[in-house]
Design a protein around this motif. Structure first.
Motif, PDB file in Angstrom:
ATOM      1  N   ARG A 220       0.719  -1.254   0.119  1.00 38.60           N
ATOM      2  CA  ARG A 220       0.003   0.113   0.066  1.00 38.60           C
ATOM      3  C   ARG A 220       0.908   1.474  -0.088  1.00 38.60           C
ATOM      4  O   ARG A 220       0.342   2.451   0.220  1.00 38.60           O
ATOM      5  N   SER A 221       2.164   1.172  -0.270  1.00 35.81           N
ATOM      6  CA  SER A 221       2.970   2.457  -0.454  1.00 35.81           C
ATOM      7  C   SER A 221       2.395   3.068  -1.794  1.00 35.81           C
ATOM      8  O   SER A 221       2.074   2.533  -2.765  1.00 35.81           O
ATOM      9  N   ARG A 222       2.526   4.276  -1.595  1.00 35.17           N
ATOM     10  CA  ARG A 222       2.003   5.256  -2.978  1.00 35.17           C
ATOM     11  C   ARG A 222       2.587   5.021  -4.139  1.00 35.17           C
ATOM     12  O   ARG A 222       2.326   4.740  -5.188  1.00 35.17           O
ATOM     13  N   ARG A 223       4.032   4.799  -3.896  1.00 35.01           N
ATOM     14  CA  ARG A 223       5.014   4.638  -5.122  1.00 35.01           C
ATOM     15  C   ARG A 223       5.897   3.423  -4.562  1.00 35.01           C
ATOM     16  O   ARG A 223       6.465   3.643  -3.370  1.00 35.01           O
ATOM     17  N   THR A 224       6.332   2.488  -5.410  1.00 38.11           N
ATOM     18  CA  THR A 224       7.091   1.222  -5.065  1.00 38.11           C
ATOM     19  C   THR A 224       8.189   1.150  -6.219  1.00 38.11           C
ATOM     20  O   THR A 224       7.689   1.020  -7.358  1.00 38.11           O
ATOM     21  N   TRP A 225       9.313   1.264  -5.670  1.00 36.78           N
ATOM     22  CA  TRP A 225      10.363   0.926  -6.859  1.00 36.78           C
ATOM     23  C   TRP A 225      11.235  -0.442  -6.422  1.00 36.78           C
ATOM     24  O   TRP A 225      11.766  -0.442  -5.255  1.00 36.78           O
ATOM     25  N   MET A 226      11.469  -1.171  -7.326  1.00 37.23           N
ATOM     26  CA  MET A 226      12.210  -2.373  -7.223  1.00 37.23           C
ATOM     27  C   MET A 226      13.612  -2.367  -8.138  1.00 37.23           C
ATOM     28  O   MET A 226      13.415  -2.088  -9.169  1.00 37.23           O
ATOM     29  N   ALA A 248       6.041 -18.813  -4.043  1.00 39.91           N
ATOM     30  CA  ALA A 248       7.140 -19.585  -4.273  1.00 39.91           C
ATOM     31  C   ALA A 248       8.158 -18.446  -4.620  1.00 39.91           C
ATOM     32  O   ALA A 248       9.294 -18.575  -4.588  1.00 39.91           O
ATOM     33  N   TYR A 249       7.599 -17.381  -5.026  1.00 40.40           N
ATOM     34  CA  TYR A 249       8.644 -15.890  -5.509  1.00 40.40           C
ATOM     35  C   TYR A 249       7.918 -14.862  -4.683  1.00 40.40           C
ATOM     36  O   TYR A 249       7.215 -14.379  -5.273  1.00 40.40           O
ATOM     37  N   PRO A 250       8.339 -14.658  -3.449  1.00 43.12           N
ATOM     38  CA  PRO A 250       7.669 -13.546  -2.666  1.00 43.12           C
ATOM     39  C   PRO A 250       7.591 -12.197  -3.294  1.00 43.12           C
ATOM     40  O   PRO A 250       6.586 -11.230  -3.225  1.00 43.12           O
ATOM     41  N   SER A 251       8.562 -11.891  -4.159  1.00 45.18           N
ATOM     42  CA  SER A 251       8.587 -10.559  -4.821  1.00 45.18           C
ATOM     43  C   SER A 251       7.169 -10.322  -5.728  1.00 45.18           C
ATOM     44  O   SER A 251       7.005  -9.262  -6.014  1.00 45.18           O
ATOM     45  N   SER A 252       6.737 -11.342  -6.084  1.00 45.20           N
ATOM     46  CA  SER A 252       5.454 -11.113  -6.785  1.00 45.20           C
ATOM     47  C   SER A 252       4.394 -10.692  -5.976  1.00 45.20           C
ATOM     48  O   SER A 252       3.243 -10.083  -6.567  1.00 45.20           O
ATOM     49  N   PHE A 253       4.567 -10.394  -4.844  1.00 43.67           N
ATOM     50  CA  PHE A 253       3.736  -9.533  -3.917  1.00 43.67           C
ATOM     51  C   PHE A 253       3.737  -8.132  -3.894  1.00 43.67           C
ATOM     52  O   PHE A 253       2.685  -7.499  -3.494  1.00 43.67           O
ATOM     53  N   ALA A 254       4.847  -7.915  -4.444  1.00 44.90           N
ATOM     54  CA  ALA A 254       5.154  -6.314  -4.391  1.00 44.90           C
ATOM     55  C   ALA A 254       4.284  -5.582  -5.103  1.00 44.90           C
ATOM     56  O   ALA A 254       3.765  -6.066  -6.229  1.00 44.90           O
ATOM     57  N   ASP A 255       4.002  -4.357  -4.654  1.00 48.53           N
ATOM     58  CA  ASP A 255       3.092  -3.803  -5.435  1.00 48.53           C
ATOM     59  C   ASP A 255       2.994  -2.113  -4.815  1.00 48.53           C
ATOM     60  O   ASP A 255       3.701  -1.948  -3.983  1.00 48.53           O
ATOM     61  N   GLY A 256       2.288  -1.321  -5.561  1.00 44.75           N
ATOM     62  CA  GLY A 256       1.871   0.099  -5.091  1.00 44.75           C
ATOM     63  C   GLY A 256       0.791   0.772  -5.605  1.00 44.75           C
ATOM     64  O   GLY A 256       0.120   0.073  -6.462  1.00 44.75           O
ATOM     65  N   VAL A 257       0.363   1.764  -4.777  1.00 46.68           N
ATOM     66  CA  VAL A 257      -0.976   2.158  -5.189  1.00 46.68           C
ATOM     67  C   VAL A 257      -0.880   2.822  -6.334  1.00 46.68           C
ATOM     68  O   VAL A 257      -1.784   2.795  -7.203  1.00 46.68           O
ATOM     69  N   ASP A 258      -0.023   3.824  -6.422  1.00 43.26           N
ATOM     70  CA  ASP A 258      -0.140   4.811  -7.638  1.00 43.26           C
ATOM     71  C   ASP A 258       1.041   4.426  -8.549  1.00 43.26           C
ATOM     72  O   ASP A 258       0.862   4.651  -9.847  1.00 43.26           O
ATOM     73  N   GLU A 259       2.053   3.851  -8.405  1.00 38.10           N
ATOM     74  CA  GLU A 259       3.016   3.523  -9.103  1.00 38.10           C
ATOM     75  C   GLU A 259       3.954   2.138  -8.766  1.00 38.10           C
ATOM     76  O   GLU A 259       4.207   2.102  -7.422  1.00 38.10           O
ATOM     77  N   PHE A 260       4.120   1.396  -9.575  1.00 36.14           N
ATOM     78  CA  PHE A 260       5.215   0.204  -9.391  1.00 36.14           C
ATOM     79  C   PHE A 260       6.204   0.289 -10.408  1.00 36.14           C
ATOM     80  O   PHE A 260       5.911  -0.077 -11.578  1.00 36.14           O
ATOM     81  N   LEU A 261       7.458   0.594 -10.253  1.00 34.15           N
ATOM     82  CA  LEU A 261       8.504   0.443 -11.301  1.00 34.15           C
ATOM     83  C   LEU A 261       9.548  -0.460 -10.767  1.00 34.15           C
ATOM     84  O   LEU A 261       9.974  -0.523  -9.922  1.00 34.15           O
ATOM     85  N   TRP A 262       9.707  -1.233 -11.818  1.00 34.77           N
ATOM     86  CA  TRP A 262      10.933  -2.031 -11.717  1.00 34.77           C
ATOM     87  C   TRP A 262      12.153  -1.858 -12.669  1.00 34.77           C
ATOM     88  O   TRP A 262      12.151  -1.851 -13.729  1.00 34.77           O
ATOM     89  N   SER A 263      13.149  -1.363 -11.937  1.00 33.24           N
ATOM     90  CA  SER A 263      14.501  -0.687 -12.770  1.00 33.24           C
ATOM     91  C   SER A 263      15.379  -2.127 -12.623  1.00 33.24           C
ATOM     92  O   SER A 263      15.658  -2.711 -11.561  1.00 33.24           O
ATOM     93  N   THR A 264      15.954  -2.352 -13.601  1.00 32.35           N
ATOM     94  CA  THR A 264      16.846  -3.560 -13.930  1.00 32.35           C
ATOM     95  C   THR A 264      17.948  -3.475 -15.002  1.00 32.35           C
ATOM     96  O   THR A 264      17.970  -2.262 -15.796  1.00 32.35           O
ATOM     97  N   ASP A 265      18.706  -4.379 -15.154  1.00 32.24           N
ATOM     98  CA  ASP A 265      19.607  -4.345 -16.299  1.00 32.24           C
ATOM     99  C   ASP A 265      19.406  -5.640 -17.152  1.00 32.24           C
ATOM    100  O   ASP A 265      18.512  -6.584 -16.908  1.00 32.24           O
ATOM    101  N   PRO A 266      20.103  -5.491 -18.226  1.00 28.43           N
ATOM    102  CA  PRO A 266      19.720  -6.652 -19.464  1.00 28.43           C
ATOM    103  C   PRO A 266      20.186  -8.081 -18.715  1.00 28.43           C
ATOM    104  O   PRO A 266      19.462  -8.909 -19.144  1.00 28.43           O
ATOM    105  N   ALA A 267      21.014  -8.080 -17.859  1.00 30.72           N
ATOM    106  CA  ALA A 267      21.340  -9.699 -17.145  1.00 30.72           C
ATOM    107  C   ALA A 267      20.003 -10.264 -16.636  1.00 30.72           C
ATOM    108  O   ALA A 267      19.763 -11.189 -16.512  1.00 30.72           O
ATOM    109  N   ALA A 268      19.633  -9.413 -15.669  1.00 31.81           N
ATOM    110  CA  ALA A 268      18.622  -9.542 -14.743  1.00 31.81           C
ATOM    111  C   ALA A 268      17.374 -10.011 -15.606  1.00 31.81           C
ATOM    112  O   ALA A 268      16.437 -10.453 -14.863  1.00 31.81           O
ATOM    113  N   SER A 269      16.924  -9.274 -16.729  1.00 30.41           N
ATOM    114  CA  SER A 269      15.966  -9.251 -17.439  1.00 30.41           C
ATOM    115  C   SER A 269      15.785  -9.986 -18.527  1.00 30.41           C
ATOM    116  O   SER A 269      14.993 -10.209 -19.552  1.00 30.41           O
TER     117      SER A 269
END
Length: 273
Positions: A220-226, A248-269
């Motif tokens: 329920r954070s307004r903005r969540t960034w991973m 089995a992958y708890p990060s799948s529960f991560a969320d945000g109310v107004d924004e959910f941004l996932w910042s990553t690099d080519p290796a992780a994605s």
């Protein structure tokens, strides 16, 4: 539930630098929108940020410290919390808060910009090393429950009965955990929105004793960034994006109310479709 937005940057350093710039702008914009206090309540005249540990987050904090936008922020109106913490001695290098202090926060405090009372740390383990080594599981569980209850009380005292963070910055482990919510552990299954904080014993990642915000509290954070970098997190990233709310992958529960941004690099994605 916010739509997940994916940003792929060239490398880990760029992910951290982008997050640093974006964080400072978010704080500036948030404070500007709330004015200079005036008739605002204590809760709305401030900006509350949740931090985490991990190399990606700490690197971003170091970049923030060197960013000229730091001088534009009224840090007296910014409060810092932790998504999770290692229940260790207060001077332990394992403590997420200690890492954040060294990277960024202590300089703000020493310069007189950030009041010490704006840093909301999870209670530390005040026992001696000998007492920790001799402790039973029952004793550890009781202390973790007490620490979780204290942090929950502080969240409600500062932010009201249904506390909400303005911005929560998270990281993900190679096993898909976030905060200290690990696959195969019951803490990820907490669904009661009234339970904000939980103790975690027998963590599969050292140190074994931890305190974490619950998944509903973080969601329920307004903005969540991973922030997620490295080939070791590619499989977990793919699984998280494939199915929401998968224990089995708890990060799948991560969320945000107004924004959910996932910042990553080519290796992780690399395995994302």
């Amino acid at each position: 539930m916010a739509e997940r937005r994916l940003e792929v940057y060239p490398d880990k350093a760029t992910v951290a630098e982008a997050a640093a710039q974006r964080t400072l702008l978010a704080i500036l914009d948030g404070l500007s929108a709330r004015g200079e206090g005036g008739n605002n309540t204590h809760a709305t005249a401030r900006y509350d940020v949740g931090l985490t540990g991990g190399s990606d987050s700490i690197l971003s904090l170091k970049d923030m410290a060197a960013n000229p936008l730091v001088d534009a922020v009224d840090w007296s109106r910014v409060h810092f919390w932790w998504g999770d913490e290692r229940y260790s001695a207060p001077d332990s290098d394992d403590r997420n808060c200690l890492q954040a202090r060294r990277a960024f926060l202590d300089k703000l405090v020493s310069d007189g910009r950030l009041p010490e009372t704006n840093i909301h740390e999870v209670p530390a383990d005040m026992r001696s090393a000998a007492e920790v080594a001799a402790a039973s599981d029952e004793e550890n569980d009781a202390l973790l429950a007490q620490a979780a209850a204290q942090y929950q009380t502080e969240l409600r005292r500062e932010l009201g009965d249904a506390p909400t963070l303005d911005l929560l910055i998270l990281g993900m482990g190679p096993d898909g955990h976030f905060g200290s919510l690990f696959p195969g552990h019951d803490e990820i299954n907490v669904t009661d929105s009234r339970q904000l904080v939980v103790g975690v014993s027998h963590s599969p990642k050292m140190p074994p004793l931890r305190v974490s915000l619950t998944a509903p509290m973080m969601a329920r954070s307004r903005r969540t960034w991973m922030l997620t970098c490295g080939a070791g997190k590619a499989e977990a990233s793919a699984q998280v994006f494939a199915h929401r709310n998968n224990p089995a992958y708890p990060s799948s529960f991560a969320d945000g109310v107004d924004e959910f941004l996932w910042s990553t690099d080519p290796a992780a994605s690399a395995l994302l479709k």
